[in-house]
Design a protein around this motif. Sequence first.
Motif, PDB file in Angstrom:
ATOM      1  N   GLU A 471      12.022  -6.616   3.746  1.00 21.91           N
ATOM      2  CA  GLU A 471      13.412  -6.193   4.821  1.00 21.91           C
ATOM      3  C   GLU A 471      14.916  -5.590   4.456  1.00 21.91           C
ATOM      4  N   ALA A 472      15.009  -6.630   3.785  1.00 23.05           N
ATOM      5  CA  ALA A 472      16.665  -6.941   3.028  1.00 23.05           C
ATOM      6  C   ALA A 472      16.704  -5.427   1.622  1.00 23.05           C
ATOM      7  N   LEU A 473      16.090  -4.752   1.068  1.00 26.59           N
ATOM      8  CA  LEU A 473      15.592  -4.149   0.594  1.00 26.59           C
ATOM      9  C   LEU A 473      16.387  -2.622   1.415  1.00 26.59           C
ATOM     10  N   GLY A 474      15.357  -2.549   2.609  1.00 23.65           N
ATOM     11  CA  GLY A 474      15.649  -1.555   3.341  1.00 23.65           C
ATOM     12  C   GLY A 474      14.270  -0.662   3.586  1.00 23.65           C
ATOM     13  N   PHE A 475      13.341  -1.545   2.932  1.00 24.29           N
ATOM     14  CA  PHE A 475      12.021  -0.421   3.047  1.00 24.29           C
ATOM     15  C   PHE A 475      11.726  -0.733   4.599  1.00 24.29           C
ATOM     16  N   CYS A 476      11.512  -1.474   5.467  1.00 21.45           N
ATOM     17  CA  CYS A 476      11.821  -1.714   6.719  1.00 21.45           C
ATOM     18  C   CYS A 476      12.961  -1.544   7.348  1.00 21.45           C
ATOM     19  N   GLU A 477      13.061  -1.801   8.782  1.00 23.45           N
ATOM     20  CA  GLU A 477      14.197  -2.659   9.636  1.00 23.45           C
ATOM     21  C   GLU A 477      13.588  -3.418   9.617  1.00 23.45           C
ATOM     22  N   PHE A 478      14.799  -4.355   9.669  1.00 19.61           N
ATOM     23  CA  PHE A 478      14.515  -6.123  10.600  1.00 19.61           C
ATOM     24  C   PHE A 478      13.362  -6.535  11.453  1.00 19.61           C
ATOM     25  N   GLY A 479      12.610  -7.488  11.264  1.00 17.68           N
ATOM     26  CA  GLY A 479      11.462  -7.203  12.147  1.00 17.68           C
ATOM     27  C   GLY A 479      10.040  -6.009  11.715  1.00 17.68           C
ATOM     28  N   GLY A 480      10.564  -5.225  10.544  1.00 21.15           N
ATOM     29  CA  GLY A 480       9.270  -3.746  11.037  1.00 21.15           C
ATOM     30  C   GLY A 480       8.102  -4.998   9.532  1.00 21.15           C
ATOM     31  N   ALA A 481       8.024  -5.963   8.876  1.00 21.40           N
ATOM     32  CA  ALA A 481       7.534  -5.759   7.661  1.00 21.40           C
ATOM     33  C   ALA A 481       5.921  -5.596   7.875  1.00 21.40           C
ATOM     34  N   THR A 482       5.605  -6.580   9.560  1.00 19.51           N
ATOM     35  CA  THR A 482       3.887  -6.601   9.614  1.00 19.51           C
ATOM     36  C   THR A 482       3.599  -4.765   9.792  1.00 19.51           C
ATOM     37  N   ASP A 483       4.762  -3.787  10.906  1.00 23.45           N
ATOM     38  CA  ASP A 483       3.957  -2.791  10.935  1.00 23.45           C
ATOM     39  C   ASP A 483       4.077  -2.098   9.597  1.00 23.45           C
ATOM     40  N   PHE A 484       5.616  -2.376   8.987  1.00 26.30           N
ATOM     41  CA  PHE A 484       5.558  -1.095   7.082  1.00 26.30           C
ATOM     42  C   PHE A 484       3.647  -2.140   6.709  1.00 26.30           C
ATOM     43  N   ILE A 485       3.945  -3.125   6.176  1.00 23.68           N
ATOM     44  CA  ILE A 485       2.555  -3.646   5.773  1.00 23.68           C
ATOM     45  C   ILE A 485       1.703  -3.421   5.761  1.00 23.68           C
ATOM     46  N   ASP A 486       1.188  -2.744   7.441  1.00 17.20           N
ATOM     47  CA  ASP A 486      -0.255  -2.527   8.015  1.00 17.20           C
ATOM     48  C   ASP A 486      -1.157  -2.882   7.196  1.00 17.20           C
ATOM     49  N   GLY A 487      -1.267  -4.070   7.126  1.00 17.15           N
ATOM     50  CA  GLY A 487      -2.537  -4.967   6.242  1.00 17.15           C
ATOM     51  C   GLY A 487      -2.935  -5.081   5.644  1.00 17.15           C
ATOM     52  N   GLY A 488      -1.507  -4.372   4.517  1.00 19.19           N
ATOM     53  CA  GLY A 488      -1.584  -4.506   3.353  1.00 19.19           C
ATOM     54  C   GLY A 488      -2.070  -2.538   2.577  1.00 19.19           C
ATOM     55  N   LYS A 489      -2.096  -2.179   3.634  1.00 22.15           N
ATOM     56  CA  LYS A 489      -2.291  -0.546   2.812  1.00 22.15           C
ATOM     57  C   LYS A 489      -0.767  -0.216   2.268  1.00 22.15           C
ATOM     58  N   THR A 490       0.440   0.248   2.326  1.00 25.90           N
ATOM     59  CA  THR A 490       1.724   0.071   2.263  1.00 25.90           C
ATOM     60  C   THR A 490       1.351  -0.326   0.794  1.00 25.90           C
ATOM     61  N   ILE A 491       1.727  -1.763   0.747  1.00 22.26           N
ATOM     62  CA  ILE A 491       1.625  -2.464  -0.613  1.00 22.26           C
ATOM     63  C   ILE A 491       0.758  -2.205  -2.006  1.00 22.26           C
ATOM     64  N   ALA A 492      -0.137  -1.525  -1.446  1.00 32.42           N
ATOM     65  CA  ALA A 492      -1.324  -1.233  -2.316  1.00 32.42           C
ATOM     66  C   ALA A 492      -0.803  -0.633  -2.952  1.00 32.42           C
ATOM     67  N   LEU A 493      -1.918  -0.911  -4.200  1.00 36.21           N
ATOM     68  CA  LEU A 493      -1.284   0.164  -6.265  1.00 36.21           C
ATOM     69  C   LEU A 493      -1.094   1.805  -5.287  1.00 36.21           C
ATOM     70  N   ASP A 494      -1.985   2.255  -4.227  1.00 30.56           N
ATOM     71  CA  ASP A 494      -1.883   3.560  -4.353  1.00 30.56           C
ATOM     72  C   ASP A 494      -0.454   3.855  -3.320  1.00 30.56           C
ATOM     73  N   GLY A 495      -0.822   2.786  -2.042  1.00 29.63           N
ATOM     74  CA  GLY A 495       0.356   2.601  -1.035  1.00 29.63           C
ATOM     75  C   GLY A 495       2.253   3.039  -1.550  1.00 29.63           C
ATOM     76  N   SER A 496       2.491   3.536  -0.608  1.00 31.73           N
ATOM     77  CA  SER A 496       4.342   4.118  -0.737  1.00 31.73           C
ATOM     78  C   SER A 496       4.958   2.609  -1.368  1.00 31.73           C
ATOM     79  N   LEU A 497       5.343   1.579  -1.467  1.00 33.01           N
ATOM     80  CA  LEU A 497       5.270   0.274  -2.057  1.00 33.01           C
ATOM     81  C   LEU A 497       4.762  -0.313  -3.111  1.00 33.01           C
TER      82      LEU A 497
END
Length: 557
Positions: A471-497
């Motif tokens: 959140e601090a680095l601006g990948f999502c808004e404050f409080g938005g990490a749960t939606d951004f991470i999306d159960g791990g899809k976003t942060i997986a090797l083939d995700g956006s981050l």
Amino acid sequence: MEEDLTTTLATGRPLPQPTLASREFWASGADGILRIAQCADCGKRNHPQSVRCPVCGGRDLPLQPVSGNAFVVGVTVNVQQWLPDFPPPYIIAVVALDEDSDVRLTTNIVGCEPDEVAVGTRVRVLFQQVDESIWLPLFEIDPDAADVPAPMPEPDDFRSHLRAPVRTERFEDRVAITGVGQSRVGRRLMVDPLSLTVDACLAAVEDAGLTLDDIDGLSTYPGRYGGGMSEGGIMPVEQALRVRPTWVNAGSELHGQNGAIVAAMLAVASGLCRHVLCFRTVWESSHSALMRSGQWAASTSRATDMFEYLHPFGAMSASNWIACQASNYFHRYGNAKEALGAIAVTARDNASANPEAVYRDPITMDDYLNARPISTPFGLYDCDVPVDAGIAVIVSAADTVKDLPGKPVFVEAVGTQVMENLSWDQSTLAHLPQTLGPGAHLWSRTDLRPDDVDVGLIYDGFTFDALSWIEALGFCEFGGATDFIDGGKTIALDGSLPLNPHGGQLSAGRTHGFGFFREAVLQLRGQAPGRQVIDPKVAVVSSGGGVPSGAILLRTN
């Protein structure tokens, strides 16, 4: 949970070491009244007592009585046995004074069951004498104020403190990363930590295509330091390598552990050095084993520096301090336990393909949720893994890379500005302290934006650290990490981050900052030993896990 509050000199608590500034505070509870420093000129209260008012600059800050009424702004139930004579479970809380919610104390809530305390609970002070001149301010639930709303402190407008770049020319453009190296990594290797350092340094020098005669600077974090956190600093390493540097740097108050690398960049950019060897060694795993076996004497000294206000309350670990901030985040933004779980599960999945990682057996979300509790809301898999390892990085002048055989990695920007109060409990509550400022500062020094980042090497001493940095680095808004991470899809090797493809400190091992930097370099070179992101061009690296901290943006060309 009950606690004996009678006068005693054998509570099992570490005693604070009163200083010339703090001794009056520790003694002030003898009459049952809490006293806090207050500026005689403007009336602003502050804690711990300072020598200068942060508002008006006044120098007269005597202790003045306060009501002793407060409310909980962060809380954790510690379940881990940190101290032999202070058994868990016990409640650690950060409480804000009714008179000024900017004034907070880390303390214990006593006389109740753990599940009776939450963020917003109203409490009142009571004192426990632990020494002839020390009365600890503890708190109990205030039954007379149970229905009174708690005015939760709002986050500071930290961005208002952002400084614009001093000039358009950037020092980052004058440096490059030309080599990285790592020793063996493992649990309880029982190897002289200086030997691990030398292994990593020699590997980095070779990786850069240099010789020791080319090295003209040394930089490390934290220098001479105990507790298995250092090989001893600059002097023993220079004695082992004999590089005769023109510049050296060591210290623990840098921009996170990778602040030693930023300092090396500045030395190279200024023309003081051409090739700086940066190194970081930990041997916490062996050190802990030696202490448990009695081969290494445990310190029995009193709590000093920032620990003066933490250790007497059993807040012995960063897991306790950061858990209090996680509780505030949960209160403000909603329960993020599954987001933390996705970070832990993803880390282990990535580590399973990394031959260097210490833990490679996959875990499931059920494994995470049912893990042994440590300090609520953290369980075993929320915490990183102490290891023994040495890591080294070579920072070189950019104009030297044409003569070197390897593929250089370049520095796009650094995030180093302190915008928040440098404190674990007096400043940022809803995020890990010192993530918000460096995260904002990073983007002020580049035209790139979070969407340009191809891989994130983000500090995960605890899962909440990584969430805070996202959140601090601006990948999502404050409080938005749960939606951004999306159960791990976003942060997986083939995700956006893609997050920590090597497994991070949660599974690969706590190499304490430098490991993320090395992995970022290897990812950008296409040389990762485990999972490799496809053709990354930009990587962000963060380090610190608290105060101070920093971030670095790296690129391939």
